[in-house]
Design a protein around this motif. Structure first.
Motif, short mmCIF file in Angstrom:
data_model
loop_
_atom_site.label_atom_id
_atom_site.label_comp_id
_atom_site.label_asym_id
_atom_site.label_seq_id
_atom_site.Cartn_x
_atom_site.Cartn_y
_atom_site.Cartn_z
N ARG A 513 0.82 -1.20 0.00
CA ARG A 513 0.00 0.00 0.00
C ARG A 513 0.87 1.27 0.00
O ARG A 513 0.54 2.25 -0.68
CB ARG A 513 -0.92 0.02 1.21
CG ARG A 513 -1.97 1.10 1.14
CD ARG A 513 -2.97 0.98 2.26
NE ARG A 513 -4.20 1.68 1.95
CZ ARG A 513 -5.24 1.76 2.77
NH1 ARG A 513 -5.21 1.14 3.95
NH2 ARG A 513 -6.32 2.41 2.42
N GLY A 514 1.98 1.27 0.77
CA GLY A 514 2.86 2.43 0.77
C GLY A 514 3.45 2.71 -0.59
O GLY A 514 3.53 3.86 -1.03
N VAL A 523 -4.36 0.53 -2.64
CA VAL A 523 -4.62 -0.92 -2.65
C VAL A 523 -5.93 -1.16 -1.92
O VAL A 523 -6.17 -0.57 -0.85
CB VAL A 523 -3.48 -1.71 -1.98
CG1 VAL A 523 -3.84 -3.19 -1.88
CG2 VAL A 523 -2.20 -1.54 -2.76
N GLN A 524 -6.79 -2.00 -2.49
CA GLN A 524 -8.05 -2.37 -1.86
C GLN A 524 -8.17 -3.89 -1.80
O GLN A 524 -7.74 -4.59 -2.73
CB GLN A 524 -9.24 -1.80 -2.64
CG GLN A 524 -9.39 -0.29 -2.52
CD GLN A 524 -10.63 0.21 -3.23
OE1 GLN A 524 -11.31 -0.55 -3.93
NE2 GLN A 524 -10.92 1.49 -3.07
N ARG A 534 -10.19 -10.77 -3.44
CA ARG A 534 -9.71 -10.00 -4.59
C ARG A 534 -8.89 -8.82 -4.06
O ARG A 534 -9.39 -8.00 -3.28
CB ARG A 534 -10.87 -9.49 -5.44
CG ARG A 534 -10.42 -8.62 -6.63
CD ARG A 534 -11.62 -8.05 -7.37
NE ARG A 534 -11.22 -7.11 -8.41
CZ ARG A 534 -11.08 -7.41 -9.70
NH1 ARG A 534 -11.32 -8.66 -10.11
NH2 ARG A 534 -10.74 -6.50 -10.59
N ALA A 535 -7.63 -8.75 -4.47
CA ALA A 535 -6.74 -7.65 -4.11
C ALA A 535 -6.51 -6.81 -5.36
O ALA A 535 -6.13 -7.35 -6.41
CB ALA A 535 -5.43 -8.17 -3.57
N SER A 536 -6.72 -5.47 -5.25
CA SER A 536 -6.62 -4.57 -6.40
C SER A 536 -5.58 -3.50 -6.13
O SER A 536 -5.63 -2.81 -5.10
CB SER A 536 -7.97 -3.91 -6.70
OG SER A 536 -8.96 -4.90 -6.97
N LEU A 537 -4.63 -3.39 -7.06
CA LEU A 537 -3.62 -2.32 -7.01
C LEU A 537 -3.97 -1.32 -8.10
O LEU A 537 -3.91 -1.62 -9.29
CB LEU A 537 -2.23 -2.91 -7.23
CG LEU A 537 -1.08 -1.90 -7.37
CD1 LEU A 537 -0.92 -1.07 -6.10
CD2 LEU A 537 0.23 -2.62 -7.69
#
Length: 547
Positions: A513-514, A523-524, A534-537
């Motif tokens: 996230r940083g 990042v969510q 589900r990881a979203s960048l």
């Protein structure tokens, strides 16, 4: 006393009022004085011209010196001025003298039955019908004796007295010549004289006009004015302005007290509120209802208190987080350090000579050193991110390449866990302007978590999409997901959900996230409805090249 704002405001009001009244008064006196001087000069010039017309035939005959004296005396008496008649060479022929405080003339009335011969014989000693009457001395006694003789013939001879006053001369007809005393006034007249103010001495104006034509003057009439109405008017105006100035100063002081009180009261309240804030009570607020500068100051003070309160709360939270971070980092670092110390102690003992045990401890030591290096490296990255010291070497690349590279690197670990990794990529390029190494590290952390927490036999899907002006690099797994209660906390450093079974330090998501924020993104994490996570960048798309 003058350290306070209120007395200074009052004093400024009073001084401003006094200065304004003084300026207006000085200007008024100057204008009035000039106007009265012009009017007095016109008055003297008109009288001088009138006297010159009467003196012209007398001076032309050459035998009217006594008549000239009588004319000058009568004119001086009537105009309250000094009258002088000069010849062509400006030699004084007659001078009425400076008007005194109280002058007198004799007035010979036209009596019925007066014998002309008697009158003519008497007028040899008293020439003229109106003439000055000396009050004292031998001349005055002789005049009164002659007036007494004249009164026995039946003529009425009246002494006319004149007393100058602030608004002109006042005349008296007190007694007949034969019965009057030495010119005494009646009691009422003396009372009026006492009430009349004494006129100050002012410079006299002198007006000179020619007798006859200006080109061939027979002589000149010269009038010298005396203090009179002009001086009295100026004195009255000056006294009125002094009274107005004093009254205005008093009114300005009262108004200043009222106005300054309305200004200083809210300032004192603001000072008290600021004192409470300085003492640490940031919950207190100032009354900021006014729309003036003081109200604006109160609102700014309230905003400052709110900002300070928020800042102190954030600092408190940061301090608590730092304390937890130090405790967690110490715990994470202590584990490999303790293991290495134990291995070193065992290897130095009797068991250190066993080749198999020695090889096992060396392999375990290598793993602990790798873990120690990973933790310290990630802690250094976090500190650089927090301080804004991480340099990003940006370049424009296709986000699909980053996803493909991360999937290729994670493939061996996925196969070891019995997982399949699939790609879902768009057909068109997704350009992003990023530091490939740093952003690739963030996406690799997301993919690493998916591989670690997905049970054997599951699957992991990676892909990239466009969402408005952003590129979304995502990872979906078929694992158990993250409990909803833990989702808000997973980005904290060293945080691990209680249900987590895979090894880890709890730094991967915080670093991801940083790095995303450093690129202007985020990042969510969200649980999928059909299971898994589900990881979203999300990062901004690269700007199109300029035409």
């Amino acid at each position: 006393m003058f350290r306070s704002l209120r007395p200074r405001l009052v004093l400024s009001y009073v001084l401003l009022t006094v200065m304004a009244v003084s300026l207006v008064g000085a200007l008024t006196l100057t204008l009035v004085r000039r106007s009265l001087a012009r009017q007095e000069a016109a008055f003297l010039e008109a009288n001088a011209e009138a006297i010159a017309r009467q003196a012209d035939p007398l001076l032309a005959s050459g035998h009217g010196l006594v008549a000239l004296e009588q004319l000058a005396a009568t004119a001086a008496f009537l105009t309250d001025t000094q009258v002088r008649v000069l010849d062509a060479e400006r030699t004084v022929l007659t001078d009425s003298g400076v008007p005194g405080p109280a002058d007198s003339v004799g007035w010979l009335a036209s009596p019925a039955g007066l014998v002309p011969g008697d009158l003519e014989s008497t007028l040899d000693r008293l020439p003229g019908m109106v003439f000055p009457l000396p009050r004292q001395g031998a001349q005055g006694l002789a005049f009164r004796a002659a007036a007494g003789e004249l009164s026995r013939t039946g003529a009425e001879f009246v002494i006319v007295e004149r007393s100058p006053g602030p608004w002109g001369s006042r005349l008296r007809f007190p007694t007949a010549a034969g019965t009057t005393s030495a010119g005494g006034a009646l009691p009422a007249d003396r009372a009026l004289d006492a009430m009349a103010p004494e006129l100050p001495s002012t410079p006299s104006q002198i007006v000179s006009v020619p007798i006859g034509s200006a080109t061939a003057a027979l002589g000149y009439v010269e009038l010298t004015g005396a203090p009179g109405t002009a001086t009295a008017v100026l004195t009255a105006i000056r006294n009125a302005l002094l009274g107005a100035g004093l009254g205005s100063a008093i009114v300005a002081g009262v108004v200043g007290l009222v106005v300054s009180g309305s200004l200083t009261r809210p300032l004192r309240r603001l000072t008290a509120v600021a004192g409470q804030m300085a003492a640490g009570d940031l919950s207190v607020r100032a009354n900021a209802d006014g729309q003036d500068e003081i109200g604006a100051l109160g609102r700014q003070l309230n905003q400052m208190a709110a900002d300070l309160d928020s800042s102190f709360a954030a600092l408190q939270a940061e301090r608590d987080a730092l304390r937890h971070f130090i405790a967690d980092a110490s715990h994470e670092l202590r584990t490999p350090i303790t293991a290495l110390a134990n291995f070193n102690e065992i290897l130095q003992g009797p068991d250190g000579t066993d080749p198999a045990l020695r090889a096992e401890f060396l392999a375990a030591s290598e793993a602990q050193l790798a873990r120690l290096s990973w933790v310290t490296g990630h802690l250094l990255d976090l500190s650089r991110l927090d301080a804004g010291l991480m340099r990003l070497e940006r370049q424009t690349i296709d986000a699909r390449q980053m996803v493909t590279g991360a999937a290729r690197e994670a493939a061996p670990a996925a196969r070891a866990n019995g997982l399949t990794v699939r790609e879902s990529l768009p057909g068109e390029e997704v350009p992003v302007h990023v530091d490939p190494a740093r952003l690739g590290q963030a996406y690799a952390n997301l993919l690493d978590n998916a591989v670690k927490f997905t049970p054997p036999g599951g699957s992991v899907v990676v892909g990239v999409d466009r969402a408005d002006d952003r590129a979304v690099l995502w990872v979906e797994d078929s694992g158990p997901g993250i409990p909803d209660d833990d989702l808000p906390h997973v980005f904290k450093r060293f945080y691990r959900a209680p249900t987590a079974t895979a090894p880890g330090t709890g730094l991967g998501l915080a670093i991801a996230r940083g790095l995303a924020i450093a690129h202007g993104g985020d990042v969510q994490l969200e649980n999928r409805p059909d299971g898994g996570l589900r990881a979203s960048l999300m990062i901004p798309l690269a700007a199109p090249p300029s035409s």
